[in-house]
Each structure stands twice: as structure tokens, then as C-alpha cells.
Design an enzyme around this catalytic site. Structure first.
Site, PDB file in Angstrom:
ATOM      1  N   PRO A 236      -4.505   6.751  -7.975  1.00 13.05           N
ATOM      2  CA  PRO A 236      -5.293   6.911  -6.744  1.00 13.05           C
ATOM      3  C   PRO A 236      -4.421   6.749  -5.498  1.00 13.05           C
ATOM      4  O   PRO A 236      -3.556   5.883  -5.458  1.00 13.05           O
ATOM      5  CB  PRO A 236      -6.315   5.784  -6.824  1.00 13.05           C
ATOM      6  CG  PRO A 236      -6.381   5.412  -8.247  1.00 13.05           C
ATOM      7  CD  PRO A 236      -5.036   5.707  -8.837  1.00 13.05           C
TER       8      PRO A 236
ATOM      9  N   GLY B   6      -3.183   5.476  -2.205  1.00 17.23           N
ATOM     10  CA  GLY B   6      -3.350   4.187  -1.551  1.00 17.23           C
ATOM     11  C   GLY B   6      -3.311   3.035  -2.524  1.00 17.23           C
ATOM     12  O   GLY B   6      -3.532   1.884  -2.184  1.00 17.23           O
ATOM     13  N   CYS B   7      -3.014   3.339  -3.772  1.00 16.38           N
ATOM     14  CA  CYS B   7      -2.950   2.333  -4.808  1.00 16.38           C
ATOM     15  C   CYS B   7      -1.492   1.919  -4.963  1.00 16.38           C
ATOM     16  O   CYS B   7      -0.633   2.761  -5.176  1.00 16.38           O
ATOM     17  CB  CYS B   7      -3.452   2.940  -6.106  1.00 16.38           C
ATOM     18  SG  CYS B   7      -3.869   1.730  -7.321  1.00 16.38           S
ATOM     19  N   VAL B   8      -1.193   0.626  -4.834  1.00 15.24           N
ATOM     20  CA  VAL B   8       0.215   0.204  -4.906  1.00 15.24           C
ATOM     21  C   VAL B   8       0.576  -0.414  -6.245  1.00 15.24           C
ATOM     22  O   VAL B   8      -0.293  -0.711  -7.044  1.00 15.24           O
ATOM     23  CB  VAL B   8       0.574  -0.782  -3.779  1.00 15.24           C
ATOM     24  CG1 VAL B   8       0.836  -0.030  -2.491  1.00 15.24           C
ATOM     25  CG2 VAL B   8      -0.529  -1.789  -3.585  1.00 15.24           C
TER      26      VAL B   8
END
Lengths: 110, 143, 100
Positions: free
Chosen positions: A106, A108-110
């Protein structure tokens, strides 16, 4: 790095996300789930199918809070909440379910 | 998925992302969209401005099958889910390019404060209105 | 000579400069963001219409479709080609100049 299934190789990145969303199939999803130590129940599939539909429409894997909100709208509050989704996918619904759904990580998923 | 820590009480700032580039010739448009989606996790007052060639980003009917690139225009329609609900499009920029509002994607959001009524996110504004909108911002990120 | 333009006419002076240097009998092919010059009822579109006949104008179809433009929205007289047509144009002209 690749998944092997029935003699076919499916490339994935270092975290296990499929390189090509179009090669995805249900059997492959089961295999990826197994590597995540998950047994795919009907409820697990519901989330995976929901994510695939979302991607089909918007060309994006939704962030977790967006997934929660959208699930709530489609399936009601008993399924559209963090606790329910984390029970199904303990290491993060967006992360694990997206991987199983063959979607990219996704945004913005770190 | 790790959400940024938004538990700290902060002041909401007005953020505007200014989009001035066409979608496929350079990577600016896609980069901007990704920053907007990531930045949406921080509860800020976000708006997007489309001017100059940026208006081409939200033209409907894009079909990239023939050029081997991803068509990311459907993603603008997901912005409402990310609570990004204000897209300002400059009228003069449309006109110079032979475009009108009818040529643009239908982008809507559901208004939580109004019984989830579906409302348009796109507002076509004149250049002087755009100037005023820019003047009201705390932070402007231009792509 | 074949001229190719890959920049938007609304962003750089590439299109204007190319048209200023296109001689009678030359061909101009619009590709990538250059295809935006082909939209009818715009300044660049009008320039194409005015110069059409002296210079032949072509536009690369896949780049038009990618940008949501329809063939019907293009300036009169411009010809839409596919990748094979692009190759043919290059083969037909001794010199090709890429305006970047």
C-alpha cells in the site's frame, strides 16, 4: 526471488509482493498465505477479494484506515474495524492481505 | 502498515499541492499523487490545485495500454476515501488547452457531516480565485 | 526532413521553434507530450491547421489515447499513425530531427 507453484515461477520482491499483479491466481494466494502462516478462511478471502476489487477500480492498494472505512461501508461495522482485520491478519491487514491479493505494497506503508 | 504518529495534538495547517505538469511525459504528476496519498495520513487541511499542463492529469478517458505505462488517473477518484476533497482546477488553463469541465474525470467524495451525501470534489476556479486560494495556504508543494 | 516533437507546446517553446524551422515538404510527428499540440481550437492546433499542406502533420495514436484525447478532438488534417507508421516515416525521410 520467486514463488514456485505447479512448475510455474512467479517473481516477487524482497518482501514477497508479486512483481506482476496480472499473474495472480487463487492457488498462488493460498501459497503466499501459507508463507505468512495464515490459513485462508472465508473471512480472509472476503478481505482479499475486497482489496482486489478496490485495486481494479482505483489502481491503488488502500491504506489501512481507508480499507477499514470502505469495509465498514460494504460489510458493516462488525467487519469494518481495526480489531476484526488485525485478528484475520495479525501483521497488518493492508500489508499481509495485499501481499496475498497480489497487489503492491500500500502507498504510504513503511 | 504503520500509520504515522498523529497522537500528538497539533495545529492543522493548510496544505496545497500545486500540479502543473502533464501526466506521462515526466514523473512529476505521479510523484505528486503519491505524496498526497501518503501525506493524507497526517490530519491536515489539504487541497490540490491543477493549473497549466497539470489540468491534463485529470482528463477522463485515458488509456495507456498502447504506451506500456500505468494509467494512474483512476487513483484521483480514490482521493475522497483519503479525505482529500478539494480539487481546484484553473479555468484559464482549461480554456487555453481546448478543454472544459466536461472533459474531466468525475471525482466525488462522501460528506460525513451531511449524511454521507456524494458531492463533487472538483471546483473550476478563475485565476484570481486560484491566486487567493494560494495566498491562504500555510504550506505549498509544487510539482 | 522529419521533425519529431515530444514536449507540450503549452510548457516549452519547442513546438513553436520547430514550426518556425519546418520547410515546405517536411513532416512533423507529434509524440509523447508533444501530442497536446494537436488539440483543435487551441493556438498550436490553429497553427497546425494553417501550416497543413505546406508541412504534413502526424500524431502518434498510442500517445493520444494515453492522454485521454480522442482522434475527433484533434486539429483538422492531422494524421494519426501507430508505431509501424512512425517507423515508416523515419524510413521515408533521409534526415530526422528530434526536437526535445
Amino acid at each position: 526471488m520467486a514463488y514456485e507453484l505447479n512448475g510455474t515461477t512467479y517473481e516477487h520482491d524482497e518482501e514477497g509482493y508479486l512483481a506482476d499483479i496480472n499473474v495472480w491466481n487463487k492457488e498462488l494466494a493460498e501459497l503466499i498465505a501459507k508463507e505468512e502462516n495464515l490459513d485462508m478462511s472465508e473471512e480472509h478471502w472476503e478481505v482479499v477479494n475486497f482489496l482486489r476489487d478496490y485495486y481494479e477500480e482505483y489502481q491503488i492498494a488502500p491504506a489501512i484506515r481507508v480499507l477499514v472505512k470502505a469495509m465498514k461501508k460494504s460489510f458493516g461495522p462488525e467487519k469494518g474495524n481495526n480489531k476484526y482485520l488485525y485478528t484475520l491478519y495479525p501483521y497488518g491487514p493492508a500489508k499481509q492481505a495485499c501481499k496475498i491479493a497480489g497487489l503492491p505494497k500500500p502507498t504510504g506503508c513503511v | 502498515m504503520e500509520e504515522p504518529d498523529v497522537s500528538q495534538p497539533g495545529v492543522t495547517k493548510k496544505f496545497m499541492y500545486v500540479n502543473r505538469r502533464a501526466p506521462y511525459g515526466t514523473v512529476y504528476a505521479l510523484e505528486s499523487l503519491e505524496v498526497v496519498l501518503i501525506g493524507a495520513a497526517f490530519d491536515q487541511d489539504v487541497s490540490l490545485a491543477f493549473l497549466d499542463d497539470g489540468v491534463f492529469q485529470i482528463v477522463k478517458g485515458q488509456d495507456t495500454a498502447g504506451i506500456g505505462m500505468k494509467n494512474f488517473s483512476p487513483t484521483y477518484r480514490a482521493l475522497g476515501d483519503y479525505e482529500v476533497t478539494k480539487l481546484y482546477v484553473e479555468k484559464e488553463s482549461l480554456e487555453t488547452r481546448g478543454l472544459s469541465e466536461d472533459d474531466l474525470l468525475e471525482i466525488t467524495y462522501e460528506d460525513e457531516d451531511d449524511d454521507w451525501a456524494e458531492k463533487p470534489s472538483i471546483h473550476v476556479v478563475k485565476r484570481d480565485e486560484m491566486t487567493q486560494l494560494m495566498a491562504q495556504q500555510d504550506v505549498i508543494l509544487s510539482f | 526532413m522529419l521533425h519529431t516533437i515530444n514536449k507540450s507546446p503549452f510548457e516549452t517553446s519547442t513546438f513553436a521553434s520547430c514550426l518556425g524551422h519546418a520547410a515546405a515538404g517536411d513532416a512533423v510527428l507529434l509524440i509523447e507530450d508533444g501530442v497536446y499540440a494537436a488539440i483543435a481550437d487551441t493556438e498550436p492546433g490553429k497553427q497546425i491547421k494553417a501550416k497543413n499542406g505546406t508541412v504534413s502533420f502526424y500524431v502518434l495514436g498510442p500517445d493520444v489515447a494515453a492522454r485521454g484525447l480522442t482522434n475527433g478532438s484533434l486539429a483538422e488534417g492531422i494524421q494519426v499513425v501507430d508505431y509501424a507508421g512512425f517507423v515508416d516515416l523515419v524510413a521515408e525521410h533521409e534526415v530526422a530531427q528530434a526536437w526535445l
